[in-house]
Motif scaffolding. Structure first.
Motif, PDB file in Angstrom:
ATOM      1  N   SER A  56       0.832  -1.211   0.000  1.00  0.00           N
ATOM      2  CA  SER A  56       0.000   0.000   0.000  1.00  0.00           C
ATOM      3  C   SER A  56       0.862   1.254   0.000  1.00  0.00           C
ATOM      4  N   VAL A  57       2.066   1.172   0.601  1.00  0.00           N
ATOM      5  CA  VAL A  57       2.990   2.306   0.598  1.00  0.00           C
ATOM      6  C   VAL A  57       3.713   2.401  -0.744  1.00  0.00           C
ATOM      7  N   VAL A  58       4.182   1.260  -1.229  1.00  0.00           N
ATOM      8  CA  VAL A  58       4.954   1.237  -2.477  1.00  0.00           C
ATOM      9  C   VAL A  58       4.112   1.700  -3.664  1.00  0.00           C
ATOM     10  N   THR A  59       2.827   1.345  -3.664  1.00  0.00           N
ATOM     11  CA  THR A  59       1.967   1.706  -4.797  1.00  0.00           C
ATOM     12  C   THR A  59       1.401   3.113  -4.678  1.00  0.00           C
ATOM     13  N   GLY A  60       1.822   3.854  -3.670  1.00  0.00           N
ATOM     14  CA  GLY A  60       1.352   5.221  -3.509  1.00  0.00           C
ATOM     15  C   GLY A  60       1.537   6.078  -4.753  1.00  0.00           C
ATOM     16  N   PRO A  61       2.736   6.077  -5.373  1.00  0.00           N
ATOM     17  CA  PRO A  61       2.927   6.865  -6.597  1.00  0.00           C
ATOM     18  C   PRO A  61       1.987   6.450  -7.733  1.00  0.00           C
ATOM     19  N   VAL A  62       1.710   5.155  -7.838  1.00  0.00           N
ATOM     20  CA  VAL A  62       0.778   4.682  -8.868  1.00  0.00           C
ATOM     21  C   VAL A  62      -0.617   5.243  -8.607  1.00  0.00           C
ATOM     22  N   ASN A  63      -1.030   5.215  -7.347  1.00  0.00           N
ATOM     23  CA  ASN A  63      -2.342   5.748  -6.994  1.00  0.00           C
ATOM     24  C   ASN A  63      -2.432   7.236  -7.317  1.00  0.00           C
ATOM     25  N   ARG A  64      -1.373   7.968  -6.998  1.00  0.00           N
ATOM     26  CA  ARG A  64      -1.383   9.405  -7.286  1.00  0.00           C
ATOM     27  C   ARG A  64      -1.401   9.664  -8.784  1.00  0.00           C
ATOM     28  N   PHE A  65      -0.741   8.813  -9.563  1.00  0.00           N
ATOM     29  CA  PHE A  65      -0.772   8.948 -11.023  1.00  0.00           C
ATOM     30  C   PHE A  65      -2.198   8.809 -11.542  1.00  0.00           C
ATOM     31  N   PHE A  66      -2.884   7.758 -11.106  1.00  0.00           N
ATOM     32  CA  PHE A  66      -4.267   7.559 -11.536  1.00  0.00           C
ATOM     33  C   PHE A  66      -5.165   8.705 -11.052  1.00  0.00           C
ATOM     34  N   LEU A  67      -4.917   9.172  -9.830  1.00  0.00           N
ATOM     35  CA  LEU A  67      -5.721  10.252  -9.271  1.00  0.00           C
ATOM     36  C   LEU A  67      -5.611  11.506 -10.124  1.00  0.00           C
ATOM     37  N   HIS A  68      -4.396  11.916 -10.428  1.00  0.00           N
ATOM     38  CA  HIS A  68      -4.180  13.186 -11.114  1.00  0.00           C
ATOM     39  C   HIS A  68      -4.474  13.128 -12.610  1.00  0.00           C
ATOM     40  N   HIS A  69      -4.340  11.934 -13.209  1.00  0.00           N
ATOM     41  CA  HIS A  69      -4.515  11.832 -14.655  1.00  0.00           C
ATOM     42  C   HIS A  69      -5.896  11.346 -15.085  1.00  0.00           C
ATOM     43  N   PHE A  70      -6.595  10.658 -14.200  1.00  0.00           N
ATOM     44  CA  PHE A  70      -7.869  10.070 -14.614  1.00  0.00           C
ATOM     45  C   PHE A  70      -9.057  10.437 -13.721  1.00  0.00           C
ATOM     46  N   PHE A  71      -8.796  10.856 -12.486  1.00  0.00           N
ATOM     47  CA  PHE A  71      -9.910  11.066 -11.558  1.00  0.00           C
ATOM     48  C   PHE A  71      -9.934  12.465 -10.960  1.00  0.00           C
ATOM     49  N   GLY A  72      -9.306  13.403 -11.633  1.00  0.00           N
ATOM     50  CA  GLY A  72      -9.332  14.778 -11.149  1.00  0.00           C
ATOM     51  C   GLY A  72     -10.722  15.381 -11.153  1.00  0.00           C
ATOM     52  N   TRP A  73     -11.625  14.807 -11.938  1.00  0.00           N
ATOM     53  CA  TRP A  73     -12.993  15.315 -12.029  1.00  0.00           C
ATOM     54  C   TRP A  73     -13.875  14.899 -10.845  1.00  0.00           C
ATOM     55  N   VAL A  74     -13.408  13.902 -10.064  1.00  0.00           N
ATOM     56  CA  VAL A  74     -14.207  13.425  -8.933  1.00  0.00           C
ATOM     57  C   VAL A  74     -14.363  14.556  -7.917  1.00  0.00           C
ATOM     58  N   PRO A  75     -15.597  14.819  -7.445  1.00  0.00           N
ATOM     59  CA  PRO A  75     -15.838  16.002  -6.604  1.00  0.00           C
ATOM     60  C   PRO A  75     -15.330  15.904  -5.174  1.00  0.00           C
ATOM     61  N   PHE A  76     -14.833  14.737  -4.760  1.00  0.00           N
ATOM     62  CA  PHE A  76     -14.422  14.620  -3.352  1.00  0.00           C
ATOM     63  C   PHE A  76     -12.977  14.143  -3.228  1.00  0.00           C
ATOM     64  N   THR A  77     -12.098  14.723  -4.068  1.00  0.00           N
ATOM     65  CA  THR A  77     -10.689  14.324  -4.039  1.00  0.00           C
ATOM     66  C   THR A  77      -9.824  15.273  -3.219  1.00  0.00           C
ATOM     67  N   SER A  78     -10.414  16.270  -2.592  1.00  0.00           N
ATOM     68  CA  SER A  78      -9.633  17.228  -1.816  1.00  0.00           C
ATOM     69  C   SER A  78      -8.849  16.523  -0.712  1.00  0.00           C
ATOM     70  N   GLY A  79      -7.529  16.721  -0.732  1.00  0.00           N
ATOM     71  CA  GLY A  79      -6.672  16.100   0.273  1.00  0.00           C
ATOM     72  C   GLY A  79      -6.300  14.670  -0.024  1.00  0.00           C
ATOM     73  N   ALA A  80      -6.818  14.096  -1.121  1.00  0.00           N
ATOM     74  CA  ALA A  80      -6.513  12.701  -1.450  1.00  0.00           C
ATOM     75  C   ALA A  80      -5.097  12.581  -1.975  1.00  0.00           C
ATOM     76  N   GLY A  81      -4.546  11.385  -1.846  1.00  0.00           N
ATOM     77  CA  GLY A  81      -3.215  11.116  -2.373  1.00  0.00           C
ATOM     78  C   GLY A  81      -2.089  11.271  -1.375  1.00  0.00           C
ATOM     79  N   SER A  82      -2.382  11.797  -0.179  1.00  0.00           N
ATOM     80  CA  SER A  82      -1.350  11.914   0.842  1.00  0.00           C
ATOM     81  C   SER A  82      -2.004  11.847   2.219  1.00  0.00           C
ATOM     82  N   PHE A  83      -1.222  11.423   3.204  1.00  0.00           N
ATOM     83  CA  PHE A  83      -1.772  11.283   4.549  1.00  0.00           C
ATOM     84  C   PHE A  83      -2.104  12.634   5.165  1.00  0.00           C
ATOM     85  N   THR A  84      -1.283  13.647   4.854  1.00  0.00           N
ATOM     86  CA  THR A  84      -1.459  14.948   5.494  1.00  0.00           C
ATOM     87  C   THR A  84      -2.369  15.884   4.713  1.00  0.00           C
TER      88      THR A  84
END
Length: 265
Positions: A122-150
């Motif tokens: 789950s830690v190692v795949t963090g960059p992959v998750n952020r890639f999908f988040l920023h390139h494919f799911f930026g339109w999702v209305p509840f992504t504020s703060g997603a992609g990082s613990f802080t």
């Protein structure tokens, strides 16, 4: 009351119960039973959780915890109600894989590596998750703060974050993942047994899709959850997937809460 004298509503209810308690769910029914709770959780967040946390000025994490409670707790009550239809009293009789066939030593030997596997991946795949988040799911209305613990903590006071983490620890760390395992692996997975070795694969895919609120984690979630699901299916012991899932979420929630309390993040 005889079947002939049943009201249409009672007959429909009995037919539904019979389908739910049958040893085999059709694939379309299983898809609905896997994905409908996820859709309801998103709706509960948008209609209740999000307005509530905005009104009291708390982070999104609390809003999702509320939404999960509003859906998963009724699911648990539904399982107990189905158990009552089986045994005449509220119980988990509708579940399978709860006979505890594995010796405690073997169970621990399986669960500990699974916890390590799920945590590391789950830690190692963090960059992959952020890639999908920023390139494919930026339109999702509840992504504020997603992609990082802080990320979800930005703009909130330390005391607010401490309260949020301490409230969420027993919920998202312990009780809610446990309910998920009881429902998805104890109730739904055994009723896919007719799929043979594909049953845990389908379970992992549908469980990952169920998380409509984090679709960018779909690929990594399938990868780090599947081994626990497969072993629970292979050994017919739900404690394997419970140990992995709850073990990881409770550990991460505890460390996260401790980090916030000590002001380390």
């Amino acid at each position: 009351m005889s079947n002939n004298s049943m009201t249409p509503a009672a007959a429909t209810r009995n037919e539904l119960v019979a389908r739910l308690l049958s040893d085999r769910h059709s694939l379309p029914l299983s898809v609905v039973l896997h994905l409908l709770p996820g859709a309801l959780i998103v709706a509960a967040y948008l209609l209740i959780g999000q307005p509530f946390i905005r009104a009291i000025h708390y982070p999104t994490l609390l809003g999702w915890a509320i939404a999960l409670c509003l859906v998963l707790i009724p699911i648990l009550l539904g399982l107990l109600w189905l158990g009552r239809r089986v045994e005449g009293r509220p119980s988990l009789a509708a579940l399978r894989y709860i006979d505890r066939p594995l010796p405690r030593g073997k169970l621990v030997a399986l669960v500990v590596p699974l916890i390590v596997w799920m945590t590391v991946l789950s830690v190692v795949t963090g960059p992959v998750n952020r890639f999908f988040l920023h390139h494919f799911f930026g339109w999702v209305p509840f992504t504020s703060g997603a992609g990082s613990f802080t990320g979800f903590m930005d703009g909130y006071s330390h005391s607010t974050m401490v309260v949020t983490m301490l409230i969420c620890l027993p919920l998202t760390g312990l009780s809610l993942p446990l309910i998920e395992e009881l429902y998805f692996r104890g109730f739904l997975l055994p009723r896919l047994a007719h799929l043979g070795g594909w049953a845990p694969v389908v379970s992992a895919i549908l469980f990952s899709l169920y998380h409509f609120w984090t679709p960018w984690v779909f690929v990594s979630r399938v990868l780090f959850m599947f081994p626990g699901f497969w072993l629970a299916w292979r050994h017919r012991d739900i404690r394997v997937s419970i140990g992995m899932h709850v073990g990881v979420t409770s550990t991460m929630a505890a460390f996260g809460a401790l980090a916030v309390v000590l002001n380390l993040v």
